[in-house]
Design a protein around this motif. Structure first.
Motif, short mmCIF file in Angstrom:
data_model
loop_
_atom_site.label_atom_id
_atom_site.label_comp_id
_atom_site.label_asym_id
_atom_site.label_seq_id
_atom_site.Cartn_x
_atom_site.Cartn_y
_atom_site.Cartn_z
N PHE A 1 81.54 39.34 58.97
CA PHE A 1 80.74 37.82 58.85
C PHE A 1 80.65 37.54 60.44
O PHE A 1 82.08 37.44 61.05
N PRO A 2 79.98 36.69 60.99
CA PRO A 2 78.32 36.64 60.34
C PRO A 2 77.40 37.84 60.23
O PRO A 2 77.81 38.42 61.54
N GLY A 3 77.15 38.73 59.18
CA GLY A 3 76.26 40.09 59.29
C GLY A 3 74.66 39.44 59.65
O GLY A 3 74.43 38.56 60.23
N PRO A 4 73.63 40.94 59.69
CA PRO A 4 72.15 40.33 60.25
C PRO A 4 72.62 39.29 59.02
O PRO A 4 71.08 38.20 59.37
N SER A 5 72.28 39.06 57.39
CA SER A 5 71.26 38.75 56.59
C SER A 5 72.06 36.47 56.54
O SER A 5 71.62 36.02 56.43
N HIS A 6 73.69 36.58 57.26
CA HIS A 6 73.97 35.38 57.66
C HIS A 6 73.38 35.02 59.65
O HIS A 6 74.27 34.61 59.78
N THR A 7 72.50 35.88 60.31
CA THR A 7 72.38 35.86 61.40
C THR A 7 70.65 35.65 61.70
O THR A 7 70.27 36.29 62.13
N PRO A 8 69.78 34.49 61.15
CA PRO A 8 69.11 34.12 60.91
C PRO A 8 68.06 33.74 61.90
O PRO A 8 66.78 34.47 62.13
N TYR A 9 69.02 33.41 63.23
CA TYR A 9 67.63 33.19 64.27
C TYR A 9 67.47 33.97 65.56
O TYR A 9 68.30 34.52 66.20
N LYS A 10 66.62 34.27 65.65
CA LYS A 10 65.67 35.00 66.30
C LYS A 10 64.53 35.44 67.96
O LYS A 10 64.97 33.78 67.67
N ILE A 11 65.47 35.66 68.50
CA ILE A 11 64.90 35.79 69.75
C ILE A 11 64.17 36.95 70.37
O ILE A 11 64.84 38.49 70.23
N THR A 12 62.60 36.87 70.94
CA THR A 12 62.12 38.29 71.15
C THR A 12 62.61 39.57 71.94
O THR A 12 63.87 38.97 72.88
N ALA A 13 62.26 40.49 72.25
CA ALA A 13 62.82 41.02 72.92
C ALA A 13 62.96 40.97 74.82
O ALA A 13 63.11 40.97 74.98
#
Length: 267
Positions: A216-228
């Motif tokens: 924790f935190p895994g992917p489902s709790h890391t919601p904020y993204k930045i593009t490649a």
């Protein structure tokens, strides 16, 4: 006492009580809200008692106040507060603010004289204008007699089933507090209707374990993204700032996010 970890209610000031009152008032719009006058804010005079009661309504957002005891000065204070236009709830039997003279948290009304005193004090508070009286830690027959003698409701806490209503400290009835200190001061009359404390402890233990294992935190709790593309631009900007390790950390985090989202052991 429970929330702040004290052995008694005596250290709590009126300002602290007002903070609790305001918090409750913000969240509870329907119930009748009664704020306790804390030790030291109403004993000196009826004027002091009225001033404190006014603060509880004006600053605390309460509808009424509660005061402990039945000494003549307390009866006078209750009467003065009522005459000032503020509803008052009395409190007799075990009065936690008076443990210095009671010799501790001791039940009251266990002898003929003590039982009569409980009833007489409750009647005196009614005559002073109180709209209700708390009966704490008295035998059930004493509470039944007081309730019968009064024309106002009684609220029992450790006083048996014959009062008009009942109250408990919700931390106690939910079984929230697991610390040995709390076990020492949990009253005998309190029934635990739940065991929330063990649920809380397990949840905190599970949280600690998942943080330590980095699940924790895994992917489902890391919601904020930045593009490649922006990651590459970000990394290049960091390199130009002389922050090569930070650039590598950002790139590695982006790569992990595309995979399982779990940091490597040496991240």
């Amino acid at each position: 006492m429970v929330v702040h970890g004290h052995d008694t209610t005596l250290p709590i000031s009126l300002d602290v009580m007002l903070e609790h009152c305001r918090a409750v008032a913000r969240g509870a719009s329907r119930p009748l809200l009664v704020g306790d006058l804390s030790f030291g804010c109403y004993e000196s005079s009826s004027t002091q008692a009225v001033d404190s009661a006014v603060r509880v309504l004006k600053e605390g957002g309460m509808d009424a106040i509660k005061l402990e005891g039945g000494a003549p000065s307390r009866i006078s204070a209750a009467k003065a507060i009522v005459e000032a236009g503020i509803a008052v709830m009395g409190h007799v039997g075990l009065t936690p603010q008076a443990i210095s003279v009671l010799g501790g948290f001791r039940p009251q009304g266990k002898t003929v004289d003590s039982a009569i005193k409980v009833v007489e004090t409750a009647i005196a508070l009614q005559e002073a204008g109180c709209f209700s009286v708390v009966l704490e830690c008295v035998p059930a027959p004493v509470a039944a007699a007081a309730t019968s003698a009064l024309k106002i409701p009684t609220i029992g806490i450790g006083a048996g089933p014959f009062c008009s209503g009942q109250v408990l400290v919700y931390h106690d009835l939910l079984g929230m507090m697991q610390h040995p200190h709390h076990a020492k001061v949990t009253p005998k009359f309190c029934k635990q209707f739940g065991n929330v404390g063990s649920v809380i402890n397990k949840a905190l233990s599970d949280y600690k374990q998942e943080v330590e294992t980095r699940s924790f935190p895994g992917p489902s709790h890391t919601p904020y993204k930045i593009t490649a593309t922006d990651v590459d631009g970000f990394a290049n900007a960091l390199q130009k700032m002389g922050l090569g390790e930070a650039a590598d950390a950002a790139a590695a985090a982006a790569e992990n996010s595309e995979n399982d989202g779990k940091p490597s052991e040496n991240s």
